[in-house]
Design an enzyme around this catalytic site. Structure first.
Site, short mmCIF file in Angstrom:
data_model
loop_
_atom_site.label_atom_id
_atom_site.label_comp_id
_atom_site.label_asym_id
_atom_site.label_seq_id
_atom_site.Cartn_x
_atom_site.Cartn_y
_atom_site.Cartn_z
N CYS A 47 45.63 76.30 -12.23
CA CYS A 47 46.24 75.00 -12.45
C CYS A 47 45.83 74.08 -11.31
O CYS A 47 45.03 74.46 -10.46
CB CYS A 47 47.76 75.13 -12.55
N ARG B 259 46.25 80.78 -8.88
CA ARG B 259 47.50 81.42 -9.27
C ARG B 259 47.31 82.67 -10.16
O ARG B 259 47.70 82.69 -11.32
CB ARG B 259 48.42 80.40 -9.93
N1 EPU Z 1 50.02 84.89 -6.07
C1 EPU Z 1 49.01 85.81 -6.18
N2 EPU Z 1 49.17 86.82 -7.07
C2 EPU Z 1 50.29 86.94 -7.86
C3 EPU Z 1 51.31 85.99 -7.73
C4 EPU Z 1 51.15 84.97 -6.82
O1 EPU Z 1 47.99 85.74 -5.49
O2 EPU Z 1 50.37 87.89 -8.66
C5 EPU Z 1 49.86 83.78 -5.10
C6 EPU Z 1 49.79 82.43 -5.82
O3 EPU Z 1 48.48 82.15 -6.26
C7 EPU Z 1 50.28 81.48 -4.76
C8 EPU Z 1 51.30 82.32 -4.00
O4 EPU Z 1 51.01 83.69 -4.32
O5 EPU Z 1 49.23 81.14 -3.93
C9 EPU Z 1 52.75 82.03 -4.32
O6 EPU Z 1 52.96 82.14 -5.71
P1 EPU Z 1 54.36 82.51 -6.35
O7 EPU Z 1 54.15 83.64 -7.29
O8 EPU Z 1 55.40 82.67 -5.27
O9 EPU Z 1 54.68 81.18 -7.15
P2 EPU Z 1 55.12 81.03 -8.66
O10 EPU Z 1 56.14 82.03 -9.02
O11 EPU Z 1 53.91 80.94 -9.52
C10 EPU Z 1 57.11 79.43 -8.12
C11 EPU Z 1 57.54 78.07 -8.56
C12 EPU Z 1 56.61 77.03 -7.96
C13 EPU Z 1 56.68 77.16 -6.43
C14 EPU Z 1 56.30 78.59 -6.02
C15 EPU Z 1 56.42 78.84 -4.54
C16 EPU Z 1 58.56 78.47 -10.69
C17 EPU Z 1 58.54 78.30 -12.16
N3 EPU Z 1 57.53 78.00 -10.01
O12 EPU Z 1 55.78 79.60 -8.63
O13 EPU Z 1 57.11 75.76 -8.35
O14 EPU Z 1 55.79 76.27 -5.85
O15 EPU Z 1 57.17 79.53 -6.69
O16 EPU Z 1 57.67 78.55 -4.08
O17 EPU Z 1 59.53 78.99 -10.15
C18 EPU Z 1 57.02 73.46 -8.79
O18 EPU Z 1 58.21 73.53 -9.16
O19 EPU Z 1 56.42 72.38 -8.59
C19 EPU Z 1 56.28 74.70 -8.55
C20 EPU Z 1 54.96 74.76 -8.49
#
Ligand code: EPU
Length: 417
Positions: free
Chosen positions: A116, A121
């Site tokens: 994205c 991600r």
């Molecule tokens: N990552 C990996 N592998 C994985 C999962 C994550 O490399 O399997 C990396 C991601 O690429 C990223 C980092 O780890 O660089 C953090 O990702 P995380 O999984 O914590 O984020 P997310 O669950 O995809 C949620 C929020 C985001 C927020 C992030 C961090 C939701 C729906 N989304 O995303 O919200 O930025 O946590 O706090 O809960 C927003 O609301 O604008 C938004 C982007």
């Protein structure tokens, strides 16, 4: 396409109420798939991302009635487990149905959510955790197929405290046999909210809010009613809006504890912040001092507030160093701020922001949700008019942001083109 025409230069003043949390609502809606019955969720924000998750639940066979901020979900009709690419592509958080579907049906097939605007991600932590629980994962032609005879409670260590992986694995473990322990889990308040919702349904989840979460599998869940927490990122955005416009705003329906990093950084920048129960008053009457920011997993400074804080720092006294450590590409707003006269230099994952006396109006684009919100703040503080395109991104995470700010004295017109 929709755009905002923003006339800058007005101080915001008055009271603004924060809506329910987007990032708590989405996993809670996904978690309803673990249930074979009905649940009611209150405080649901009217957002585009929530509408996409509703469509996804309906696609899977659920009935979802959404009136104002109350959502009634009945999952008794759920039976179809392949998730279409179209729905997955519309919202990254669609991947949150993987955990509940594999837990309930022992089979799920979802299209890969892909990258994205803020980074690639991947889902490797989600998938590795599921494999530890005995799930076989096949990735082919952009689809992930997850299958298991049974899910077994396991010890899972996350290489990094991913919010989505923690949520998916908690949900997968709820109906598994035995106890699952997730170490180095994400500690975000939205994870605590998911735990509280699941426990209301009869799940046994402990430890959310710490880095070790224990889930003891149960045989089934019951219906329940639940109210989601207020949105800490929306609250933080309003606080910066008050400060950047040198206004005086009372932000209500907040949990101040969730906003500690933002409150501390605002105070460091010279902003008056008064915390009282579930309200925060923010007032500012001078140029902010430059402060440095490093985004970190909770309880560190949230990446979702980085663009808004950068908008604030473009007008600071001195130079601020902003480091983005969570997402690889969350600096698309830098180019847009520069169009407004900001002085920002990018060095890898660091942005060096030299405060300028003022920002001027320009034609800019909301490249993603938080970048869009940050540009609204910059435009309200800037001189002249700004045209902000692609505001659909802002509607993904803020309920009619222009109405909230116009009620505080801003001048924002939404134009449909
Ligand atoms: N990552 C990996 N592998 C994985 C999962 C994550 O490399 O399997 C990396 C991601 O690429 C990223 C980092 O780890 O660089 C953090 O990702 P995380 O999984 O914590 O984020 P997310 O669950 O995809 C949620 C929020 C985001 C927020 C992030 C961090 C939701 C729906 N989304 O995303 O919200 O930025 O946590 O706090 O809960 C927003 O609301 O604008 C938004 C982007």
């Amino acid at each position: 396409m929709q755009r905002f025409m923003i006339t800058g230069g007005n101080r915001l003043s008055g009271t603004v109420k924060v809506s329910g949390s987007k990032n708590a609502t989405l996993p809670i809606m996904a978690a309803s798939l673990l249930l074979d019955g009905k649940c009611t969720i209150r405080g649901v924000p009217r957002l585009r991302d929530v509408a996409v998750m509703r469509e996804l639940l309906i696609y899977l066979g659920a009935s979802v009635v959404w009136e104002k901020d109350v959502m009634h979900i009945d999952t008794q009709g759920v039976g179809y487990q392949d998730v279409s690419e179209e729905l997955m592509r519309r919202m990254r958080a669609s991947n949150l149905v993987l955990g509940p579907l594999i837990s309930r049906y022992k089979y799920a097939r979802i299209s890969y959510p892909g990258g994205c605007d803020i980074g690639s991600r991947p889902m490797n932590f989600h998938l590795k955790g599921l494999q530890t629980m005995g799930v076989s994962i096949k990735e082919k032609f952009g689809y992930i197929t997850a299958e298991a005879k049974k899910l077994k409670g396991s010890e899972i260590y996350l290489d990094m405290p991913s919010v989505g992986a923690t949520e998916n694995l908690i949900m997968a473990a709820v109906l598994a046999k035995g106890t699952t322990v997730i170490r180095n889990a994400a500690r975000e308040p939205e994870i605590v909210d998911l735990q509280n919702f699941l426990n209301c349904l009869g799940a046994q989840v402990k430890g959310a809010g710490t880095d070790t979460i224990k889930i003891t599998g149960v045989n089934g869940l019951n219906g329940a009613e639940y109210t989601v927490i207020p949105d800490r990122i929306e609250a933080g955005t309003h606080m910066v809006a008050a400060a950047i416009t040198r206004g005086d705003v009372l932000v209500t329906n907040v949990i101040p504890e969730h906003l500690e990093p933002v409150i501390n950084k605002l105070r460091e920048a010279g902003v008056y912040v008064e915390v009282k129960d579930d309200q925060v008053r923010v007032a500012m009457d001078k140029k902010p001092l430059a402060v440095d920011i490093k985004t970190m997993p909770y309880p560190g400074f949230p990446t979702d507030m980085q663009p808004q804080f950068m908008a604030f720092m473009t007008l600071a006294e001195g130079t601020s160093v902003i480091s983005e450590t969570i997402f690889e590409n969350r600096y698309k707003h830098v180019m847009e701020f520069r169009r407004m006269g900001a002085d920002i230099r990018l060095e890898g994952h660091t942005a060096v922001v030299r405060g300028v006396p003022g920002l001027s109006g320009a034609c800019v684009e909301a490249t993603d949700l938080r970048a869009g919100a940050a540009l609204v703040l910059a435009a309200m503080a800037g001189e002249n008019g700004t045209v902000l395109d692609q505001v659909e991104h802002i509607d993904r995470g803020y309920e009619r942001l222009e109405n909230k700010y116009n009620a505080l004295g801003a001048r924002i017109i939404r134009v449909h083109s």
